[in-house]
Design an enzyme around this catalytic site. Structure first.
Site, PDB file in Angstrom:
ATOM      1  N   ASN A   1       0.799  -1.237   0.000  1.00  0.00           N
ATOM      2  CA  ASN A   1       0.000   0.000   0.000  1.00  0.00           C
ATOM      3  C   ASN A   1       0.825   1.278   0.000  1.00  0.00           C
ATOM      4  OD1 ASN A   1       0.775  -0.290   2.656  1.00  0.00           O
ATOM      5  ND2 ASN A   1      -1.243   0.090   3.528  1.00  0.00           N
ATOM      6  N   TYR A   2       2.084   1.186   0.425  1.00  0.00           N
ATOM      7  CA  TYR A   2       3.010   2.318   0.323  1.00  0.00           C
ATOM      8  C   TYR A   2       4.372   1.777  -0.103  1.00  0.00           C
ATOM      9  CZ  TYR A   2      -0.115   5.468   2.971  1.00  0.00           C
ATOM     10  OH  TYR A   2      -1.157   6.245   3.401  1.00  0.00           O
ATOM     11  N   ASP A  14      11.661 -16.567   3.098  1.00  0.00           N
ATOM     12  CA  ASP A  14      12.282 -17.101   4.319  1.00  0.00           C
ATOM     13  C   ASP A  14      13.797 -17.023   4.248  1.00  0.00           C
ATOM     14  OD1 ASP A  14       9.922 -17.639   5.516  1.00  0.00           O
ATOM     15  OD2 ASP A  14      10.024 -19.838   5.325  1.00  0.00           O
ATOM     16  N   GLY A  57       3.433  -4.982   7.034  1.00  0.00           N
ATOM     17  CA  GLY A  57       2.579  -5.849   6.220  1.00  0.00           C
ATOM     18  C   GLY A  57       1.560  -6.569   7.077  1.00  0.00           C
ATOM     19  N   GLY A 117       4.328 -11.110   9.034  1.00  0.00           N
ATOM     20  CA  GLY A 117       5.212 -10.545  10.053  1.00  0.00           C
ATOM     21  C   GLY A 117       5.285 -11.415  11.299  1.00  0.00           C
ATOM     22  N   GLU A 129       5.191  -3.779  11.773  1.00  0.00           N
ATOM     23  CA  GLU A 129       3.884  -3.123  11.818  1.00  0.00           C
ATOM     24  C   GLU A 129       2.944  -3.952  10.961  1.00  0.00           C
ATOM     25  OE1 GLU A 129       0.808  -1.083  10.571  1.00  0.00           O
ATOM     26  OE2 GLU A 129       2.334   0.241   9.715  1.00  0.00           O
ATOM     27  N   ARG A 158      -5.381   0.751   4.184  1.00  0.00           N
ATOM     28  CA  ARG A 158      -4.345   1.319   5.055  1.00  0.00           C
ATOM     29  C   ARG A 158      -4.465   0.647   6.414  1.00  0.00           C
ATOM     30  NH1 ARG A 158      -6.548   6.125   6.191  1.00  0.00           N
ATOM     31  NH2 ARG A 158      -4.667   6.874   7.199  1.00  0.00           N
ATOM     32  N   CYS A 159      -3.318   0.330   7.010  1.00  0.00           N
ATOM     33  CA  CYS A 159      -3.417  -0.318   8.324  1.00  0.00           C
ATOM     34  C   CYS A 159      -3.998   0.638   9.342  1.00  0.00           C
ATOM     35  CB  CYS A 159      -2.091  -0.895   8.779  1.00  0.00           C
ATOM     36  SG  CYS A 159      -0.688  -0.055   8.162  1.00  0.00           S
ATOM     37  N   THR A 160      -3.899   1.951   9.090  1.00  0.00           N
ATOM     38  CA  THR A 160      -4.462   2.930  10.016  1.00  0.00           C
ATOM     39  C   THR A 160      -5.877   3.352   9.621  1.00  0.00           C
ATOM     40  OG1 THR A 160      -3.295   4.549   8.699  1.00  0.00           O
ATOM     41  CG2 THR A 160      -2.290   3.961  10.804  1.00  0.00           C
ATOM     42  N   GLU A 202      -9.929  -7.393   9.559  1.00  0.00           N
ATOM     43  CA  GLU A 202      -9.742  -6.176   8.758  1.00  0.00           C
ATOM     44  C   GLU A 202      -9.973  -6.478   7.284  1.00  0.00           C
ATOM     45  OE1 GLU A 202      -5.938  -4.239   8.933  1.00  0.00           O
ATOM     46  OE2 GLU A 202      -4.798  -6.069   9.009  1.00  0.00           O
ATOM     47  N   ARG A 210      -0.712   7.593  10.398  1.00  0.00           N
ATOM     48  CA  ARG A 210       0.678   7.405  10.809  1.00  0.00           C
ATOM     49  C   ARG A 210       1.375   8.749  10.945  1.00  0.00           C
ATOM     50  NH1 ARG A 210       4.789   5.814   6.654  1.00  0.00           N
ATOM     51  NH2 ARG A 210       2.908   5.695   5.401  1.00  0.00           N
TER      52      ARG A 210
HETATM   53  O1  G3P Z   1      -0.836   0.960   6.081  1.00  0.00           O
HETATM   54  C1  G3P Z   1       0.373   1.479   6.439  1.00  0.00           C
HETATM   55  C2  G3P Z   1       0.319   2.577   7.461  1.00  0.00           C
HETATM   56  O2  G3P Z   1       1.607   2.909   7.841  1.00  0.00           O
HETATM   57  C3  G3P Z   1      -0.576   3.731   7.138  1.00  0.00           C
HETATM   58  O3  G3P Z   1       0.003   4.955   6.931  1.00  0.00           O
HETATM   59  O4  G3P Z   1      -0.025   7.362   6.416  1.00  0.00           O
HETATM   60  O5  G3P Z   1      -1.910   5.929   5.671  1.00  0.00           O
HETATM   61  O6  G3P Z   1      -1.636   6.448   8.069  1.00  0.00           O
HETATM   62  P1  G3P Z   1      -0.943   6.237   6.763  1.00  0.00           P
END
Ligand code: G3P
Length: 478
Positions: A158-159, A219, A234, A238, A253, A286-288, A380, A440
């Protein structure tokens, strides 16, 4: 053949001896967009060797010179924002404007890290022995921060650029070398970004980028004896890495289920705007991202209506057209999201919009009256589908948030700052945002997750520190 992007090792662009490639599927067309080299374990060994050698010289290179090169790379990266953003659009279907933002943000992050590095690595500590019982003033201790060696960086799709440089820049400023394993979707964007570092003139072998199949080199890389630290962003992988990795520092993360707690006195227009931004930007990948809304029953109807009005205005389509909602990264991801939606349907969630999917494109969907027995209450989706759970007390909201396996971020909306702080203290997450969606950035803020959301803390300063070790020299006086 010329169609396959080369990997980067020893300061050169190379073809893999495997003769094989990995296809990158454009999420929008679902056709092969690019191909990258399928590197072999032998090639990984060579990369590790040159990383080790290059690091020794780099660690002796003056800090200001290391910073100078990073500033140069940052400037080149920004100059190349258009072609890199174009790759982001094709590889990961990031909306065109967001793709540009990612590259610019990355350049800024590299410069900031260089600045921060010269400050915090430019000073150490001086301790004297007579403060500890039984000692005379006969020992002087000098401490400094020394590099760890070879850092392995594994960013997510995603980034692919930003979460690569957030590992590369701190590693390099601190005197480490770096091996990058980009995500397959995003690998070409990452190779372009690495090219900017190449143009800046970093020494050979200091930074390398190996592409390939996880099954072949995944691995092998993470368990490689030449790796002195892993920085990974990821998913579940992880957890597996952290179990297999040796006795080395890990920065991880791994996603989240960020809750948005809405109290009765909240500014509901502000909440609705933040739910849209937090839940649906980059289609929720996004994880956030806001991944569950926990709203007090008394204001739930009004909030849901406000959010629905805004959902109706989201544009859905191709990333080239800068649509708000674009295809999710892969077919398997779309299938997973659909699985969560079907489960919620069977268990009686209220569909605020009709569920609609075309290929990897999923229309934005708000699910109201979600119950704890539904998968989407806990998992999620990493897609544009957002569950709303109605709560009758603050405690209920905190309980749901803390019952999650994740603990990345959360947010609370209220005008009562005292309540907000108490709720923040009670939420078992790395960060709580008051009156704004989780995020983030800014990138110098600490960024960390509890439980299955991660290990360690990121953000510019924390990453630099994490990629160094304290070295003490003690002067013993007669
Ligand atoms: O999904 C990755 C995480 O680091 C999100 O970043 O900037 O979208 O809050 P951001």
């Amino acid at each position: 053949d010329g169609d396959v992007y080369k990997y980067y090792a020893d300061g050169e662009w190379k073809k893999s001896s495997s003769g094989k490639s990995v296809a990158i599927i454009n999420p929008t067309t679902r056709k092969t967009q690019y191909k990258v080299q399928a590197c072999t374990q032998e090639e990984v060994n060579k990369v590790m060797e040159s990383a080790k050698t290059a690091q020794k010289t780099w660690a002796k290179t003056p800090l200001w010179k290391r910073a100078e090169l990073l500033h140069k790379a940052a400037a080149i990266l920004k100059e190349h924002k258009a072609p890199i953003a174009e790759c982001l659009v094709k590889e990961i279907a990031k909306p065109a404007k967001d793709a540009i933002t990612e590259v610019v943000r990355s350049g800024d992050l590299v410069s900031y890290t260089a600045e921060e590095g010269v400050r915090i690595l430019g000073e150490g500590k001086f301790l004297v022995s007579d403060s500890f019982p039984g000692n005379e003033r006969t020992k002087y201790c000098l401490t400094s921060k020394v590099p760890l060696g070879v850092i392995l960086a594994i960013p997510p799709f995603n980034y692919p650029v930003n979460l690569a440089v957030s590992k590369i820049a701190p590693a390099l400023i601190a005197g480490n070398s770096l091996v990058l394993k980009p995500p397959t979707q995003g690998a070409v964007s990452a190779l372009h970004m690495v090219h900017c570092f190449h143009l800046a003139g970093f020494p050979k072998g200091l930074i390398s980028c190996v592409t390939g199949k996880g099954s072949e080199i995944g691995d092998f890389l993470t368990m490689h004896p030449g790796v002195n630290c892993i920085s990974f962003t990821g998913g579940d992988t992880g957890i597996a890495i952290s179990k297999k990795a040796g006795m080395i520092p890990l920065q991880m993360e791994l996603g989240g289920k960020d809750a948005c707690i809405v109290l009765e006195d909240a500014d509901l227009d502000l909440v609705a705007a933040n739910i849209i931004k937090g839940g649906f930007s980059y289609s929720g990948q996004r994880c956030t991202a806001v991944k569950v809304v926990l709203v007090m029953e008394s204001v739930a109807d009004v909030l849901v209506e406000k959010v629905n009005e805004k959902v109706a205005k989201l544009t859905v389509g191709a990333p080239e057209d800068d649509c708000d909602i674009t295809p999710v990264v892969s077919e398997s991801s779309a299938n997973f999201i659909e699985g969560l939606v079907k489960d919620a349907k069977e268990k009686g969630a209220t569909f605020c919009q009709e569920y609609k999917r075309d290929g990897n494109l999923i229309w934005p969907l708000l699910l109201d009256n979600v119950q704890p027995d539904m998968r989407i209450a806990w998992e999620e989706p990493f897609g544009p589908v957002l569950p709303v759970i109605r709560i009758n007390s603050i405690e209920e909201g905190i309980h749901h948030c803390n019952a999650s396996n994740f603990g990345l971020q959360g947010c609370v909306f209220t005008k009562d700052v005292n309540k907000a702080i108490l709720i923040s203290d009670a939420m078992e997450t790395g960060t709580v945002q008051i009156n704004s969606a989780p995020a983030r950035g800014p990138d110098h803020f600490p960024f960390q997750g509890l439980k299955e959301s991660g290990i360690g803390s990121q953000g510019v300063t924390n990453s630099i520190n994490m990629m160094t070790k304290i070295k003490s020299t003690v002067i013993n006086l007669p």
